[in-house]
Design an enzyme around this catalytic site. Structure first.
Site: not given
Length: 344
Positions: A164-165, A191, A281, A284
């Site tokens: 993600s991030t 993401h 973050m 998930d």
């Protein structure tokens, strides 16, 4: 701080920020040079960065900011402009945290969703600690890997990777270790806003040796290929080994969700599946990775020492779902070892 050369977009972003109670506008400037000049005085918690700027572009501005006064940066990009998107992805490699879609005014469909996404990302990223990056500095030696409780496994038949991030540069690093003829397919969940996924796959394809493409439903994944989950669609694997792309509801607020990928691998591949969970973050992927680990698969997670955000990997560790916790630079070599294709 908003950095945007278009007066119209700058005013629009200022309006979006001013109506969100979580945010306060510190400054709005029209060039990278002005942003750098004002940085020490304004000391913003987060920067909204345009990429196509007159004079110094947003990529160079990101590099300078991360070297001189590290500050969380959210890139605001036009998803359909290919060159600008490549610059945006390279800005993530230079230290920017995420990229979001540029707003086009209240009259456009989806305006409120885009505005909310911008504000939410600015608020979340303002909380992320960032580190100084100097191009001339030699990278520190990576710490030793931290083995977790696990078991010996054979060579996997498929590898799933999720982030993600901070994910795009991390994925480029891990997948960049693979040879063109990597002996298994690799499925990726990142993401990112749906309009950016085609550009992200094309950007990644230009950096790594295996062929990178957007995953398609009911397609058999092939060795030597990396398949990226499409925007706003889950990606998993079926009992017959086909990729499954679905519009099922978001899981934990995410679509695509790493949990969907890893849980399908646990269910249908068991010990023949290998999962890798990188920076991000939230949580998930933690439950799915834990399920894959329990099914006998090899599971790796990125260590806190290198993760931009240690949320997703930390959750997987807490759940006992990680075979080995590794800094980013050691994940690619460990993947090669698992595949039996260690670099000479």
């Amino acid at each position: 701080m908003i950095v945007e050369d278009s007066a119209v977009v700058r005013q629009l972003l200022a309006h979006i920020v001013s109506r969100d109670p979580r945010l306060q506008l510190a400054a709005a400037v029209s060039s990278a040079e002005e942003a750098l000049a004002e940085l020490e005085r304004v000391r913003p918690d987060v920067i909204s960065m345009d990429i196509r700027l007159p004079g110094m572009d947003g990529l160079e501005a990101t590099r300078r900011i991360m070297a001189e006064r590290p500050t969380p940066i959210v890139v605001i990009a036009d998803a359909v402009e290919e060159r600008g998107f490549r610059i945006s992805m390279n800005a993530l490699r230079a230290g920017a945290l995420t990229v979001v879609e540029k707003p086009f005014g209240p009259a456009r469909e989806g305006w409120e969703q885009v505005a909310e996404s911008i504000c939410t990302q600015l608020y979340i990223m303002s909380q992320v600690p960032v580190i100084r990056r100097r191009a001339s500095a030699a990278p520190p030696a990576p710490p030793a890997p931290r083995p977790m409780a696990g078991r010996a496994v054979g060579r996997p038949a498929l590898v799933g990777v999720a982030a993600s991030t901070g994910g795009p540069p991390a994925l480029a690093r891990v997948l960049g270790a693979l040879p063109p003829a990597v002996p298994v397919p690799v499925l990726v969940v990142q993401h990112m806003g749906a309009p950016f996924m085609e550009g992200f796959a094309a950007w990644l394809n230009g950096l790594v040796a295996p062929q990178v493409e957007i995953a398609k439903d009911r397609m058999m994944p092939r060795p030597g290929h990396v398949y990226v989950a499409p925007g706003d669609r889950h990606l998993g694997i079926t009992a017959g080994g086909l990729m499954q792309v679905s519009e099922a509801p978001p899981v934990g607020g995410q679509r695509p969700a790493a949990d969907v990928l890893f849980q399908s691998m646990a269910r249908h591949l068991g010990p023949r599946g290998m999962g890798i969970l990188l920076t991000g973050m939230g949580e998930d992927g933690a439950r799915g990775l834990t399920a894959l680990h329990a099914a006998g698969g090899l599971t790796l997670a990125e260590d806190e020492t290198s993760a931009v955000v240690y949320g997703m990997p930390a959750a997987a560790v807490r759940m006992g779902g990680v075979s080995a916790l590794l800094p980013l630079d050691l994940i690619g070599p460990r993947l090669l070892k698992a595949l039996g294709t260690e670099a000479s």
